[in-house]
Design an enzyme around this catalytic site. Structure first.
Site, PDB file in Angstrom:
ATOM      1  N   ARG A   1      43.463  48.022  41.488  1.00 54.04           N
ATOM      2  CA  ARG A   1      43.076  47.307  42.136  1.00 54.04           C
ATOM      3  C   ARG A   1      45.207  47.125  42.177  1.00 54.04           C
ATOM      4  NH1 ARG A   1      40.175  41.931  41.830  1.00 54.04           N
ATOM      5  NH2 ARG A   1      42.544  40.297  41.190  1.00 54.04           N
TER       6      ARG A   1
ATOM      7  N   ARG B   1      48.371  36.061  35.326  1.00 53.70           N
ATOM      8  CA  ARG B   1      47.646  35.875  36.324  1.00 53.70           C
ATOM      9  C   ARG B   1      46.640  35.397  35.592  1.00 53.70           C
ATOM     10  NH1 ARG B   1      45.270  40.815  38.217  1.00 53.70           N
ATOM     11  NH2 ARG B   1      43.129  39.873  38.233  1.00 53.70           N
TER      12      ARG B   1
ATOM     13  N   LYS C   1      33.230  37.714  37.514  1.00 57.34           N
ATOM     14  CA  LYS C   1      32.382  36.796  38.443  1.00 57.34           C
ATOM     15  C   LYS C   1      32.389  36.840  39.880  1.00 57.34           C
ATOM     16  CE  LYS C   1      36.599  34.994  38.867  1.00 57.34           C
ATOM     17  NZ  LYS C   1      37.343  35.215  38.377  1.00 57.34           N
TER      18      LYS C   1
ATOM     19  N   ARG D   1      39.544  48.342  34.835  1.00 55.54           N
ATOM     20  CA  ARG D   1      38.811  48.355  36.179  1.00 55.54           C
ATOM     21  C   ARG D   1      39.006  49.119  37.942  1.00 55.54           C
ATOM     22  NH1 ARG D   1      38.720  42.241  38.999  1.00 55.54           N
ATOM     23  NH2 ARG D   1      41.095  42.493  38.582  1.00 55.54           N
TER      24      ARG D   1
ATOM     25  N   ARG E   1      41.140  26.858  42.915  1.00 58.36           N
ATOM     26  CA  ARG E   1      42.108  26.957  42.321  1.00 58.36           C
ATOM     27  C   ARG E   1      42.431  25.816  41.781  1.00 58.36           C
ATOM     28  NH1 ARG E   1      40.919  32.839  42.796  1.00 58.36           N
ATOM     29  NH2 ARG E   1      41.779  34.506  41.019  1.00 58.36           N
TER      30      ARG E   1
HETATM   31  P1  AP5 Z   1      35.119  41.184  37.846  1.00 58.19           P
HETATM   32  O1  AP5 Z   1      33.801  41.144  37.941  1.00 58.19           O
HETATM   33  O2  AP5 Z   1      36.050  42.334  38.494  1.00 58.19           O
HETATM   34  O3  AP5 Z   1      36.079  39.547  37.092  1.00 58.19           O
HETATM   35  P2  AP5 Z   1      36.321  38.633  38.013  1.00 58.19           P
HETATM   36  O4  AP5 Z   1      35.692  37.252  37.421  1.00 58.19           O
HETATM   37  O5  AP5 Z   1      36.346  38.369  39.715  1.00 58.19           O
HETATM   38  O6  AP5 Z   1      38.013  39.268  38.196  1.00 58.19           O
HETATM   39  P3  AP5 Z   1      39.061  39.022  39.220  1.00 58.19           P
HETATM   40  O7  AP5 Z   1      39.872  39.257  38.565  1.00 58.19           O
HETATM   41  O8  AP5 Z   1      38.232  39.449  40.533  1.00 58.19           O
HETATM   42  O9  AP5 Z   1      39.541  37.333  38.980  1.00 58.19           O
HETATM   43  P4  AP5 Z   1      40.082  36.727  39.666  1.00 58.19           P
HETATM   44  O10 AP5 Z   1      40.344  35.655  39.684  1.00 58.19           O
HETATM   45  O11 AP5 Z   1      41.994  37.115  38.752  1.00 58.19           O
HETATM   46  O12 AP5 Z   1      41.027  37.628  41.062  1.00 58.19           O
HETATM   47  P5  AP5 Z   1      40.437  37.524  42.579  1.00 58.19           P
HETATM   48  O13 AP5 Z   1      39.974  38.481  43.395  1.00 58.19           O
HETATM   49  O14 AP5 Z   1      39.976  35.806  43.112  1.00 58.19           O
HETATM   50  O15 AP5 Z   1      35.175  42.281  36.069  1.00 58.19           O
HETATM   51  C1  AP5 Z   1      36.737  42.585  35.764  1.00 58.19           C
HETATM   52  C2  AP5 Z   1      35.894  44.189  34.944  1.00 58.19           C
HETATM   53  O16 AP5 Z   1      35.496  43.744  33.682  1.00 58.19           O
HETATM   54  C3  AP5 Z   1      35.460  44.896  35.635  1.00 58.19           C
HETATM   55  O17 AP5 Z   1      35.784  46.037  35.304  1.00 58.19           O
HETATM   56  C4  AP5 Z   1      33.594  44.922  35.566  1.00 58.19           C
HETATM   57  O18 AP5 Z   1      33.356  46.335  35.498  1.00 58.19           O
HETATM   58  C5  AP5 Z   1      34.618  44.909  33.540  1.00 58.19           C
HETATM   59  N1  AP5 Z   1      33.435  43.651  33.194  1.00 58.19           N
HETATM   60  C6  AP5 Z   1      32.758  42.586  34.672  1.00 58.19           C
HETATM   61  N2  AP5 Z   1      31.401  41.689  33.125  1.00 58.19           N
HETATM   62  C7  AP5 Z   1      31.945  42.482  32.131  1.00 58.19           C
HETATM   63  C8  AP5 Z   1      30.999  42.206  31.022  1.00 58.19           C
HETATM   64  N3  AP5 Z   1      29.697  41.580  30.580  1.00 58.19           N
HETATM   65  N4  AP5 Z   1      31.110  42.977  30.006  1.00 58.19           N
HETATM   66  C9  AP5 Z   1      32.202  44.898  30.017  1.00 58.19           C
HETATM   67  N5  AP5 Z   1      32.589  43.979  31.216  1.00 58.19           N
HETATM   68  C10 AP5 Z   1      32.469  43.609  31.910  1.00 58.19           C
HETATM   69  O19 AP5 Z   1      42.488  36.234  43.433  1.00 58.19           O
HETATM   70  C11 AP5 Z   1      42.829  38.049  43.477  1.00 58.19           C
HETATM   71  C12 AP5 Z   1      44.440  36.898  43.375  1.00 58.19           C
HETATM   72  O20 AP5 Z   1      44.370  36.517  44.997  1.00 58.19           O
HETATM   73  C13 AP5 Z   1      44.872  36.051  42.882  1.00 58.19           C
HETATM   74  O21 AP5 Z   1      45.765  36.423  42.068  1.00 58.19           O
HETATM   75  C14 AP5 Z   1      45.773  34.545  43.909  1.00 58.19           C
HETATM   76  O22 AP5 Z   1      46.789  35.377  44.713  1.00 58.19           O
HETATM   77  C15 AP5 Z   1      44.713  35.248  45.381  1.00 58.19           C
HETATM   78  N6  AP5 Z   1      43.809  33.720  45.059  1.00 58.19           N
HETATM   79  C16 AP5 Z   1      41.849  34.357  45.829  1.00 58.19           C
HETATM   80  N7  AP5 Z   1      41.710  33.083  45.819  1.00 58.19           N
HETATM   81  C17 AP5 Z   1      42.831  32.347  45.939  1.00 58.19           C
HETATM   82  C18 AP5 Z   1      42.861  30.667  45.307  1.00 58.19           C
HETATM   83  N8  AP5 Z   1      41.347  29.911  46.019  1.00 58.19           N
HETATM   84  N9  AP5 Z   1      44.018  30.216  46.225  1.00 58.19           N
HETATM   85  C19 AP5 Z   1      45.193  30.842  46.160  1.00 58.19           C
HETATM   86  N10 AP5 Z   1      45.178  32.163  44.956  1.00 58.19           N
HETATM   87  C20 AP5 Z   1      43.901  32.856  45.946  1.00 58.19           C
HETATM   88 MG    MG Z   2      36.935  39.378  41.492  1.00 55.23          MG
END
Ligand code: AP5
Ligand code: MG
Length: 219
Positions: free
Chosen positions: A163, A174, A16, A130, A91
Protein backbone atom coordinates in the site's frame (compact mmCIF):
# COMPACT_ATOMS: atom_id res chain seq x y z
CA UNK A 1 -29.53 -16.38 16.56
CA UNK A 2 -28.57 -12.82 17.28
CA UNK A 3 -27.58 -10.74 14.28
CA UNK A 4 -23.88 -9.87 14.11
CA UNK A 5 -23.69 -6.14 13.41
CA UNK A 6 -20.06 -5.68 14.34
CA UNK A 7 -17.67 -2.83 14.68
CA UNK A 8 -13.93 -3.59 14.61
CA UNK A 9 -12.00 -0.81 16.31
CA UNK A 10 -8.27 -0.33 16.78
CA UNK A 11 -5.06 1.23 15.50
CA UNK A 12 -3.69 0.79 11.99
CA UNK A 13 -2.12 -2.65 11.60
CA UNK A 14 -4.02 -4.11 14.55
CA UNK A 15 -5.30 -6.96 12.35
CA UNK A 16 -8.84 -5.63 11.79
CA UNK A 17 -8.87 -6.48 8.09
CA UNK A 18 -7.23 -9.88 8.55
CA UNK A 19 -9.72 -11.07 11.17
CA UNK A 20 -12.71 -9.37 9.50
CA UNK A 21 -12.11 -11.45 6.36
CA UNK A 22 -12.30 -14.68 8.42
CA UNK A 23 -15.43 -13.57 10.27
CA UNK A 24 -17.05 -12.44 7.03
CA UNK A 25 -16.43 -15.84 5.42
CA UNK A 26 -17.59 -17.83 8.44
CA UNK A 27 -20.83 -15.96 9.08
CA UNK A 28 -21.45 -14.91 5.46
CA UNK A 29 -21.79 -11.22 6.34
CA UNK A 30 -20.22 -8.33 4.40
CA UNK A 31 -16.86 -6.89 5.46
CA UNK A 32 -17.19 -3.13 5.08
CA UNK A 33 -13.74 -1.54 5.15
CA UNK A 34 -13.85 2.19 4.40
CA UNK A 35 -10.09 2.09 3.69
CA UNK A 36 -10.62 -0.61 1.03
CA UNK A 37 -13.52 1.38 -0.45
CA UNK A 38 -11.41 4.53 -0.70
CA UNK A 39 -8.47 2.65 -2.23
CA UNK A 40 -10.84 1.13 -4.82
CA UNK A 41 -12.10 4.64 -5.63
CA UNK A 42 -8.50 5.84 -6.11
CA UNK A 43 -7.67 2.85 -8.33
CA UNK A 44 -10.78 3.42 -10.49
CA UNK A 45 -9.95 7.11 -10.95
CA UNK A 46 -13.45 8.21 -9.85
CA UNK A 47 -14.24 11.74 -8.64
CA UNK A 48 -14.13 10.47 -5.05
CA UNK A 49 -10.78 8.78 -5.73
CA UNK A 50 -9.28 12.00 -7.12
CA UNK A 51 -10.47 13.93 -4.07
CA UNK A 52 -9.03 11.54 -1.48
CA UNK A 53 -5.79 10.20 -3.01
CA UNK A 54 -3.40 12.73 -1.48
CA UNK A 55 -5.15 12.46 1.90
CA UNK A 56 -4.70 8.67 1.97
CA UNK A 57 -1.06 8.97 0.89
CA UNK A 58 -0.34 11.38 3.75
CA UNK A 59 -2.08 9.22 6.39
CA UNK A 60 -4.54 11.96 7.37
CA UNK A 61 -8.30 11.45 7.71
CA UNK A 62 -10.74 12.05 4.88
CA UNK A 63 -13.25 14.79 5.96
CA UNK A 64 -16.32 13.56 7.84
CA UNK A 65 -18.84 14.86 5.28
CA UNK A 66 -17.23 12.80 2.50
CA UNK A 67 -17.04 9.69 4.70
CA UNK A 68 -20.67 10.01 5.74
CA UNK A 69 -21.81 9.98 2.11
CA UNK A 70 -19.62 6.92 1.46
CA UNK A 71 -20.91 4.96 4.45
CA UNK A 72 -24.60 5.92 3.99
CA UNK A 73 -24.53 4.64 0.39
CA UNK A 74 -23.05 1.35 1.59
CA UNK A 75 -25.28 0.77 4.63
CA UNK A 76 -28.52 1.06 2.67
CA UNK A 77 -27.54 -1.90 0.45
CA UNK A 78 -29.57 -5.09 0.81
CA UNK A 79 -26.71 -7.35 2.00
CA UNK A 80 -26.23 -5.28 5.16
CA UNK A 81 -29.60 -6.52 6.48
CA UNK A 82 -28.12 -9.94 7.33
CA UNK A 83 -25.35 -8.41 9.48
CA UNK A 84 -22.01 -6.70 8.80
CA UNK A 85 -18.51 -5.95 10.02
CA UNK A 86 -17.49 -2.30 9.96
CA UNK A 87 -13.70 -1.91 9.78
CA UNK A 88 -12.13 1.56 9.83
CA UNK A 89 -15.37 3.44 10.46
CA UNK A 90 -16.09 5.44 12.59
CA UNK A 91 -12.82 7.30 13.18
CA UNK A 92 -14.10 10.53 14.74
CA UNK A 93 -16.81 11.38 17.26
CA UNK A 94 -19.07 13.04 14.62
CA UNK A 95 -18.77 9.85 12.51
CA UNK A 96 -19.75 7.70 15.53
CA UNK A 97 -22.76 9.90 16.30
CA UNK A 98 -23.87 9.93 12.67
CA UNK A 99 -23.44 6.16 12.40
CA UNK A 100 -25.66 5.57 15.40
CA UNK A 101 -28.35 7.73 13.85
CA UNK A 102 -28.14 6.05 10.42
CA UNK A 103 -28.31 2.53 11.90
CA UNK A 104 -31.20 3.45 14.20
CA UNK A 105 -33.12 4.80 11.21
CA UNK A 106 -32.46 1.51 9.42
CA UNK A 107 -33.48 -0.43 12.60
CA UNK A 108 -30.16 -2.25 12.34
CA UNK A 109 -28.04 -1.16 15.33
CA UNK A 110 -24.55 -2.35 16.33
CA UNK A 111 -24.65 -5.58 18.39
CA UNK A 112 -20.94 -5.99 19.17
CA UNK A 113 -17.77 -3.90 19.30
CA UNK A 114 -14.33 -5.44 19.30
CA UNK A 115 -11.38 -3.26 20.19
CA UNK A 116 -7.99 -4.67 19.11
CA UNK A 117 -5.21 -3.45 21.37
CA UNK A 118 -1.68 -3.46 19.86
CA UNK A 119 1.37 -1.31 20.69
CA UNK A 120 3.02 1.13 18.25
CA UNK A 121 6.26 -0.80 17.61
CA UNK A 122 4.38 -4.01 16.75
CA UNK A 123 2.19 -1.99 14.40
CA UNK A 124 5.11 -0.43 12.55
CA UNK A 125 6.73 -3.84 12.13
CA UNK A 126 3.50 -5.43 10.87
CA UNK A 127 2.53 -2.68 8.46
CA UNK A 128 5.92 -2.17 6.85
CA UNK A 129 5.99 -5.90 6.05
CA UNK A 130 2.38 -6.08 4.82
CA UNK A 131 1.67 -7.06 1.21
CA UNK A 132 -1.73 -7.31 -0.43
CA UNK A 133 -3.18 -8.94 -3.51
CA UNK A 134 -4.34 -6.19 -5.92
CA UNK A 135 -6.97 -8.59 -7.33
CA UNK A 136 -8.71 -10.33 -4.39
CA UNK A 137 -7.48 -8.15 -1.49
CA UNK A 138 -5.98 -11.03 0.51
CA UNK A 139 -3.60 -9.68 3.16
CA UNK A 140 -0.11 -11.15 3.58
CA UNK A 141 2.94 -10.38 5.65
CA UNK A 142 6.54 -11.03 4.65
CA UNK A 143 7.32 -12.07 8.24
CA UNK A 144 4.17 -13.51 9.81
CA UNK A 145 1.87 -14.55 6.94
CA UNK A 146 3.99 -15.40 3.94
CA UNK A 147 2.46 -16.45 0.62
CA UNK A 148 3.27 -19.98 -0.55
CA UNK A 149 5.29 -18.64 -3.51
CA UNK A 150 7.42 -15.56 -2.85
CA UNK A 151 5.46 -12.35 -3.57
CA UNK A 152 2.55 -14.11 -5.38
CA UNK A 153 -1.05 -14.37 -4.21
CA UNK A 154 -1.91 -17.96 -3.15
CA UNK A 155 -5.33 -17.61 -4.79
CA UNK A 156 -4.81 -15.40 -7.87
CA UNK A 157 -1.12 -16.00 -8.61
CA UNK A 158 -0.60 -12.27 -9.36
CA UNK A 159 2.24 -10.16 -7.89
CA UNK A 160 1.56 -8.76 -4.44
CA UNK A 161 1.79 -5.02 -3.87
CA UNK A 162 2.52 -2.69 -0.97
CA UNK A 163 0.00 0.00 0.00
CA UNK A 164 1.20 3.56 -0.78
CA UNK A 165 0.60 4.56 2.86
CA UNK A 166 2.60 1.65 4.33
CA UNK A 167 5.97 3.43 4.48
CA UNK A 168 7.34 3.79 8.00
CA UNK A 169 7.05 7.60 8.19
CA UNK A 170 3.42 7.52 7.01
CA UNK A 171 2.61 4.65 9.41
CA UNK A 172 3.91 6.73 12.34
CA UNK A 173 1.73 9.65 11.19
CA UNK A 174 -1.30 7.36 10.87
CA UNK A 175 -0.70 6.13 14.40
CA UNK A 176 -0.49 9.73 15.66
CA UNK A 177 -3.75 10.59 13.88
CA UNK A 178 -5.35 7.47 15.39
CA UNK A 179 -4.29 8.42 18.95
CA UNK A 180 -5.49 12.02 18.55
CA UNK A 181 -8.75 11.60 16.66
CA UNK A 182 -9.91 7.98 16.79
CA UNK A 183 -8.79 6.48 20.09
CA UNK A 184 -11.00 8.93 22.11
CA UNK A 185 -14.07 7.57 20.25
CA UNK A 186 -13.74 4.46 22.46
CA UNK A 187 -15.42 6.39 25.27
CA UNK A 188 -18.53 6.68 23.08
CA UNK A 189 -18.69 2.88 22.73
CA UNK A 190 -17.96 1.83 26.30
CA UNK A 191 -21.63 2.41 27.09
CA UNK A 192 -22.55 -0.60 24.93
CA UNK A 193 -23.08 -3.95 26.66
CA UNK A 194 -21.19 -5.82 24.00
CA UNK A 195 -17.87 -3.98 24.08
CA UNK A 196 -14.88 -6.34 24.11
CA UNK A 197 -11.18 -5.59 24.30
CA UNK A 198 -8.94 -8.16 22.63
CA UNK A 199 -5.17 -8.28 23.02
CA UNK A 200 -4.24 -8.16 19.34
CA UNK A 201 -0.53 -8.78 19.83
CA UNK A 202 -0.64 -12.60 19.68
CA UNK A 203 -0.35 -14.66 16.51
CA UNK A 204 -3.12 -14.46 13.91
CA UNK A 205 -4.35 -17.89 15.04
CA UNK A 206 -4.58 -16.85 18.70
CA UNK A 207 -6.30 -13.52 18.00
CA UNK A 208 -8.73 -15.12 15.53
CA UNK A 209 -9.68 -17.75 18.09
CA UNK A 210 -10.29 -15.11 20.77
CA UNK A 211 -12.59 -13.18 18.42
CA UNK A 212 -14.59 -16.25 17.41
CA UNK A 213 -15.03 -17.18 21.08
CA UNK A 214 -16.48 -13.74 21.76
CA UNK A 215 -18.78 -13.91 18.74
CA UNK A 216 -20.08 -17.35 19.69
CA UNK A 217 -20.94 -15.97 23.13
CA UNK A 218 -22.94 -13.01 21.76
CA UNK A 219 -24.50 -14.92 18.87
P1 AP5 B 1 -4.28 -5.82 8.76
O1 AP5 B 1 -5.27 -6.87 9.10
O2 AP5 B 1 -4.13 -5.40 7.35
O3 AP5 B 1 -4.45 -4.56 9.74
P2 AP5 B 1 -5.60 -3.46 9.84
O4 AP5 B 1 -5.99 -3.34 11.28
O5 AP5 B 1 -6.67 -3.73 8.86
O6 AP5 B 1 -4.75 -2.17 9.49
P3 AP5 B 1 -4.93 -1.02 8.39
O7 AP5 B 1 -3.55 -0.47 8.15
O8 AP5 B 1 -5.70 -1.50 7.22
O9 AP5 B 1 -5.76 -0.01 9.19
P4 AP5 B 1 -5.95 1.48 8.94
O10 AP5 B 1 -7.00 1.76 9.91
O11 AP5 B 1 -4.76 2.34 9.08
O12 AP5 B 1 -6.22 1.60 7.37
P5 AP5 B 1 -7.58 1.77 6.55
O13 AP5 B 1 -7.45 0.98 5.33
O14 AP5 B 1 -8.74 1.59 7.44
O15 AP5 B 1 -2.83 -6.35 9.29
C1 AP5 B 1 -1.65 -5.59 9.12
C2 AP5 B 1 -0.47 -6.54 8.80
O16 AP5 B 1 -0.18 -7.35 9.95
C3 AP5 B 1 -0.74 -7.52 7.67
O17 AP5 B 1 0.46 -7.75 6.98
C4 AP5 B 1 -1.17 -8.81 8.39
O18 AP5 B 1 -0.82 -9.96 7.65
C5 AP5 B 1 -0.37 -8.73 9.69
N1 AP5 B 1 -1.07 -9.28 10.85
C6 AP5 B 1 -2.39 -9.11 11.17
N2 AP5 B 1 -2.66 -9.68 12.36
C7 AP5 B 1 -1.49 -10.19 12.81
C8 AP5 B 1 -1.12 -10.91 14.00
N3 AP5 B 1 -2.02 -11.18 14.95
N4 AP5 B 1 0.16 -11.28 14.14
C9 AP5 B 1 1.09 -11.00 13.18
N5 AP5 B 1 0.81 -10.35 12.03
C10 AP5 B 1 -0.46 -9.94 11.85
O19 AP5 B 1 -7.53 3.33 6.19
C11 AP5 B 1 -6.61 3.85 5.27
C12 AP5 B 1 -6.82 5.35 5.09
O20 AP5 B 1 -8.12 5.61 4.56
C13 AP5 B 1 -6.76 6.20 6.38
O21 AP5 B 1 -5.42 6.54 6.73
C14 AP5 B 1 -7.61 7.41 5.97
O22 AP5 B 1 -6.87 8.30 5.18
C15 AP5 B 1 -8.70 6.80 5.10
N6 AP5 B 1 -9.92 6.41 5.85
C16 AP5 B 1 -10.45 5.16 5.95
N7 AP5 B 1 -11.56 5.17 6.70
C17 AP5 B 1 -11.76 6.45 7.08
C18 AP5 B 1 -12.72 7.11 7.90
N8 AP5 B 1 -13.72 6.42 8.49
N9 AP5 B 1 -12.60 8.43 8.11
C19 AP5 B 1 -11.60 9.14 7.53
N10 AP5 B 1 -10.65 8.60 6.75
C20 AP5 B 1 -10.71 7.26 6.53
MG1 MG C 1 -7.27 -2.78 7.05
Amino acid sequence: MKKLNLLFFGPPGAGKGTIAKEVSKHYNIPHISTGDMLREAVASGSELGKKVKSILDSGQLVPDEIMLDVIKDRLIKEDVKKGFILDGFPRTLPQAEALEKILNELSNPITGIIYFEVDEETIVKRITSRRICPKCGKIYNTITLKPKVDNKCDICGVDLIQRDDDKEEVVRDRYKVYMEKTYPVIEFYKKYNHFFTVDGSGTVEIVTKKVFNILEAIE
